[in-house]
Design an enzyme around this catalytic site. Structure first.
Site, PDB file in Angstrom:
ATOM      1  N   HIS A  17       0.833  -1.208   0.000  1.00 45.71           N
ATOM      2  CA  HIS A  17       0.000   0.000   0.000  1.00 45.71           C
ATOM      3  C   HIS A  17       0.868   1.258   0.000  1.00 45.71           C
ATOM      4  CE1 HIS A  17      -3.162  -2.636   2.153  1.00 45.71           C
ATOM      5  NE2 HIS A  17      -3.580  -2.451   0.912  1.00 45.71           N
ATOM      6  N   LYS A  41     -18.115  -5.803   6.699  1.00 44.76           N
ATOM      7  CA  LYS A  41     -16.844  -6.494   6.911  1.00 44.76           C
ATOM      8  C   LYS A  41     -16.481  -6.477   8.391  1.00 44.76           C
ATOM      9  CE  LYS A  41     -13.221  -6.681   3.494  1.00 44.76           C
ATOM     10  NZ  LYS A  41     -12.107  -5.973   2.890  1.00 44.76           N
ATOM     11  N   ARG A  90      -1.710  -6.873  -8.788  1.00 50.05           N
ATOM     12  CA  ARG A  90      -0.682  -7.836  -8.415  1.00 50.05           C
ATOM     13  C   ARG A  90      -0.562  -8.955  -9.440  1.00 50.05           C
ATOM     14  NH1 ARG A  90      -3.263  -8.224  -2.559  1.00 50.05           N
ATOM     15  NH2 ARG A  90      -4.936  -8.637  -4.002  1.00 50.05           N
TER      16      ARG A  90
END
Length: 161
Positions: A17, A41, A90
């Site tokens: 990050h 969440k 990624r």
């Protein structure tokens, strides 16, 4: 002025990050790190804790601000007058998901563009989920997160190192 947002849950913030924030802050005039408040969440850190940790790590970058938001990202972007979303990739699997979200956001607001930055190779495996998994078993997370966060993360699992 090019104002962008780098949205995420950042639970916890990782070296990946930080790398994305540093790199994207060089591309835009202002970068808002948008910390998502997702009540659905079960986060390891509270919203305030996550915002505080990010502010701690970005205080030396003058064009970066940190704020929390809930609801749709495109709605929040209108509030802060941002037109660019920064997302990290990624792997190919990230791209498929991120492309769908980017296209949806663009349909919702044609002024919104998404910039994809490929993750630095040394962080291509890294995610907050990996950090939480390792930490929950007392594994070494020193290669994943800044040193000042390590004890805070272990404390969430009642692990004393």
């Amino acid at each position: 002025m090019k104002r962008a947002i780098y949205p995420g849950s950042f639970d916890p913030m990782t070296f990946g990050h930080i790398d994305m924030i540093e790199r994207s802050s060089k591309i835009v005039d202002e970068l808002v790190v948008g910390v998502l408040n997702n009540s659905a969440k079960n986060s390891l850190f509270s919203l305030d804790e996550r915002v505080s940790m990010i502010k701690e790590m970005t205080s030396s970058i003058p064009n970066v601000t940190v704020a929390s938001f809930d609801g749709l990202l495109v709605d929040y972007m209108k509030e802060i007058d941002a037109t660019i979303i920064v997302r990290g990739l990624r792997a190919v699997t990230d791209f498929e998901y991120e492309l769908q979200i980017a296209q949806t956001n663009h349909v919702e607001n044609p002024d919104v563009e998404t910039i994809f930055l490929t993750t630095n190779l040394k962080y291509s495996y890294l995610s907050s989920s990996v950090v939480r998994e390792f930490a929950s078993y007392g594994g070494d997370i020193s290669k994943f997160v800044p040193e000042q966060f390590i004890e805070r993360i272990y404390a969430k699992y009642n692990i004393i190192k």
